[in-house]
Scaffold this motif. Structure first.
Motif, PDB file in Angstrom:
ATOM      1  N   SER A 142       0.805  -1.222   0.000  1.00 54.82           N
ATOM      2  CA  SER A 142       0.000   0.000   0.000  1.00 54.82           C
ATOM      3  C   SER A 142       0.839   1.274   0.000  1.00 54.82           C
ATOM      4  O   SER A 142       0.292   2.380  -0.008  1.00 54.82           O
ATOM      5  CB  SER A 142      -0.948   0.006   1.207  1.00 54.82           C
ATOM      6  OG  SER A 142      -0.221   0.070   2.414  1.00 54.82           O
ATOM      7  N   GLU A 195      -9.092  -4.814   1.565  1.00 53.20           N
ATOM      8  CA  GLU A 195     -10.134  -3.836   1.882  1.00 53.20           C
ATOM      9  C   GLU A 195     -10.245  -3.636   3.391  1.00 53.20           C
ATOM     10  O   GLU A 195     -10.408  -2.512   3.873  1.00 53.20           O
ATOM     11  CB  GLU A 195     -11.463  -4.297   1.287  1.00 53.20           C
ATOM     12  CG  GLU A 195     -11.504  -4.197  -0.244  1.00 53.20           C
ATOM     13  CD  GLU A 195     -12.734  -4.868  -0.839  1.00 53.20           C
ATOM     14  OE1 GLU A 195     -13.437  -5.588  -0.080  1.00 53.20           O
ATOM     15  OE2 GLU A 195     -12.976  -4.695  -2.046  1.00 53.20           O
ATOM     16  N   LEU A 198      -7.218  -1.531   4.499  1.00 54.99           N
ATOM     17  CA  LEU A 198      -7.337  -0.125   4.129  1.00 54.99           C
ATOM     18  C   LEU A 198      -8.338   0.599   5.024  1.00 54.99           C
ATOM     19  O   LEU A 198      -8.095   1.743   5.447  1.00 54.99           O
ATOM     20  CB  LEU A 198      -7.739  -0.004   2.657  1.00 54.99           C
ATOM     21  CG  LEU A 198      -6.672  -0.463   1.635  1.00 54.99           C
ATOM     22  CD1 LEU A 198      -7.258  -0.483   0.227  1.00 54.99           C
ATOM     23  CD2 LEU A 198      -5.439   0.435   1.694  1.00 54.99           C
ATOM     24  N   ARG A 199      -9.444  -0.051   5.344  1.00 51.22           N
ATOM     25  CA  ARG A 199     -10.425   0.565   6.243  1.00 51.22           C
ATOM     26  C   ARG A 199      -9.823   0.785   7.629  1.00 51.22           C
ATOM     27  O   ARG A 199      -9.990   1.846   8.238  1.00 51.22           O
ATOM     28  CB  ARG A 199     -11.673  -0.317   6.357  1.00 51.22           C
ATOM     29  CG  ARG A 199     -12.640  -0.206   5.204  1.00 51.22           C
ATOM     30  CD  ARG A 199     -13.995  -0.805   5.573  1.00 51.22           C
ATOM     31  NE  ARG A 199     -13.881  -2.207   5.964  1.00 51.22           N
ATOM     32  CZ  ARG A 199     -13.963  -3.228   5.125  1.00 51.22           C
ATOM     33  NH1 ARG A 199     -14.159  -2.992   3.816  1.00 51.22           N
ATOM     34  NH2 ARG A 199     -13.877  -4.471   5.552  1.00 51.22           N
ATOM     35  N   GLY A 202      -7.206   3.601   7.508  1.00 52.92           N
ATOM     36  CA  GLY A 202      -7.641   4.884   6.982  1.00 52.92           C
ATOM     37  C   GLY A 202      -6.975   5.279   5.679  1.00 52.92           C
ATOM     38  O   GLY A 202      -6.921   6.465   5.333  1.00 52.92           O
ATOM     39  N   ARG A 203      -6.491   4.307   4.942  1.00 54.32           N
ATOM     40  CA  ARG A 203      -5.830   4.598   3.677  1.00 54.32           C
ATOM     41  C   ARG A 203      -6.818   4.436   2.522  1.00 54.32           C
ATOM     42  O   ARG A 203      -7.739   3.629   2.584  1.00 54.32           O
ATOM     43  CB  ARG A 203      -4.626   3.674   3.463  1.00 54.32           C
ATOM     44  CG  ARG A 203      -3.549   3.814   4.522  1.00 54.32           C
ATOM     45  CD  ARG A 203      -2.329   3.006   4.181  1.00 54.32           C
ATOM     46  NE  ARG A 203      -1.276   3.188   5.174  1.00 54.32           N
ATOM     47  CZ  ARG A 203      -0.036   2.720   5.044  1.00 54.32           C
ATOM     48  NH1 ARG A 203       0.306   2.045   3.961  1.00 54.32           N
ATOM     49  NH2 ARG A 203       0.857   2.919   5.988  1.00 54.32           N
ATOM     50  N   ARG A 204      -6.569   5.208   1.461  1.00 56.47           N
ATOM     51  CA  ARG A 204      -7.371   5.092   0.240  1.00 56.47           C
ATOM     52  C   ARG A 204      -6.443   4.674  -0.898  1.00 56.47           C
ATOM     53  O   ARG A 204      -5.509   5.399  -1.229  1.00 56.47           O
ATOM     54  CB  ARG A 204      -8.049   6.420  -0.104  1.00 56.47           C
ATOM     55  CG  ARG A 204      -9.112   6.847   0.903  1.00 56.47           C
ATOM     56  CD  ARG A 204      -9.739   8.163   0.486  1.00 56.47           C
ATOM     57  NE  ARG A 204     -10.767   8.575   1.422  1.00 56.47           N
ATOM     58  CZ  ARG A 204     -12.040   8.225   1.332  1.00 56.47           C
ATOM     59  NH1 ARG A 204     -12.437   7.442   0.328  1.00 56.47           N
ATOM     60  NH2 ARG A 204     -12.909   8.636   2.222  1.00 56.47           N
ATOM     61  N   ARG A 205      -6.703   3.520  -1.442  1.00 63.27           N
ATOM     62  CA  ARG A 205      -5.910   3.023  -2.553  1.00 63.27           C
ATOM     63  C   ARG A 205      -6.831   2.291  -3.528  1.00 63.27           C
ATOM     64  O   ARG A 205      -7.756   1.583  -3.116  1.00 63.27           O
ATOM     65  CB  ARG A 205      -4.836   2.023  -2.083  1.00 63.27           C
ATOM     66  CG  ARG A 205      -3.807   2.578  -1.127  1.00 63.27           C
ATOM     67  CD  ARG A 205      -2.830   3.498  -1.828  1.00 63.27           C
ATOM     68  NE  ARG A 205      -1.737   3.878  -0.932  1.00 63.27           N
ATOM     69  CZ  ARG A 205      -1.791   4.869  -0.050  1.00 63.27           C
ATOM     70  NH1 ARG A 205      -2.915   5.580   0.073  1.00 63.27           N
ATOM     71  NH2 ARG A 205      -0.743   5.151   0.715  1.00 63.27           N
ATOM     72  N   ALA A 206      -6.550   2.457  -4.798  1.00 60.65           N
ATOM     73  CA  ALA A 206      -7.202   1.613  -5.791  1.00 60.65           C
ATOM     74  C   ALA A 206      -6.581   0.228  -5.718  1.00 60.65           C
ATOM     75  O   ALA A 206      -5.360   0.082  -5.616  1.00 60.65           O
ATOM     76  CB  ALA A 206      -7.007   2.204  -7.182  1.00 60.65           C
TER      77      ALA A 206
END
Length: 253
Positions: A142, A195, A198-199, A202-206
């Motif tokens: 990530s 997923e 990431l939740r 607190g990360r945002r990644r495609a």
């Protein structure tokens, strides 16, 4: 009280095994390259290893290298154990080492065979990968703007402390040969694990799933590293993530 030696006793799994054996009243010797008084490099062996193994009744062999090459260190350990008359050698291995042609897995399988042919009383436990490994893998992936995952691969992560409990139990018993596998409570797609990670962070990644080539990837995709019929673990990956967040919060506080 039994004297038990734990190789890799300061590592992810070994330190939990040591804690449980000490709590049960055993004398525990922690063997690692930098842990006194039993600082030993298993790749070299020698008199220091013989001193560490002297008067030991059981060895729990957790030491390993992610790069593989565990065979010679294990040969050195077995030779020292034979000289010292050790009664029981317990080895932690991985589910699928006989089905997935991944270099590290091949090394673990070779070590299993060394243990079986050692002439010592032995016990081998295979488990799926720890939550911690999945976390660290996703953490590394990530760092890029796009999180790339192997397509159509699942995993069945397990809580390391549950494996430590089982290893400590086996170390306190008689040699049992190959015992039942331990798998995590859920078989999950890597996408669902990512997923959740990431939740929780607190990360945002495609998330992009990438098909790979090679026999090892095909074996992973076929589930050779999974053991759904032995899903004995209790703590989920989400449980691990919540506990990791609590520990991180305490350290920051």
């Amino acid at each position: 009280m039994t004297t038990i030696l734990v190789t890799g006793g300061t590592g992810t799994l070994g330190r939990h095994v040591c804690e449980r054996l000490r709590s049960a009243g055993h004398e525990v010797r922690v063997l690692s390259r930098h842990s006194q008084p039993y600082a030993v490099d298993l790749r070299e062996g020698g008199p220091a290893l013989d001193r560490a193994v002297a008067d030991v009744e059981t060895i729990v062999h957790c030491a390993t290298s992610p790069r593989g090459g565990d065979e010679q260190p294990t040969r050195n350990l077995i030779a020292a154990a034979q000289r010292a008359g050790v009664a029981h050698l317990v080895y932690i291995s991985i589910v699928g080492v006989d089905r997935v042609p991944f270099p590290y897995y091949r090394s673990k399988l070779a070590v299993e065979r060394l243990v079986e042919d050692s002439g010592l009383g032995w016990t081998i436990l295979r488990t799926t990968q720890f939550h911690d490994l999945v976390f660290r893998l996703l953490q590394a992936l990530s760092k890029a703007p796009v999180l790339l995952l192997p397509a159509r691969v699942k995993d069945q992560p397990i809580e390391v402390t549950e494996v430590a409990e089982r290893l400590a139990e086996l170390a306190q018993g008689a040699p049992a040969g190959r015992v039942g596998e331990m798998g995590g409570p859920e078989v999950r797609t890597f996408e669902s694990l990512a997923e959740s990670y990431l939740r929780a962070t607190g990360r945002r990644r495609a998330v992009v799933k990438v098909p790979l080539a090679g026999q090892a990837y095909q074996a992973f995709r076929a589930g050779g590293h999974l053991t759904p019929d032995h899903a004995v673990g209790k703590r989920t990956f989400e449980d691990y993530l919540a506990e990791h967040a609590r520990r991180s919060g305490r350290r920051k506080g």
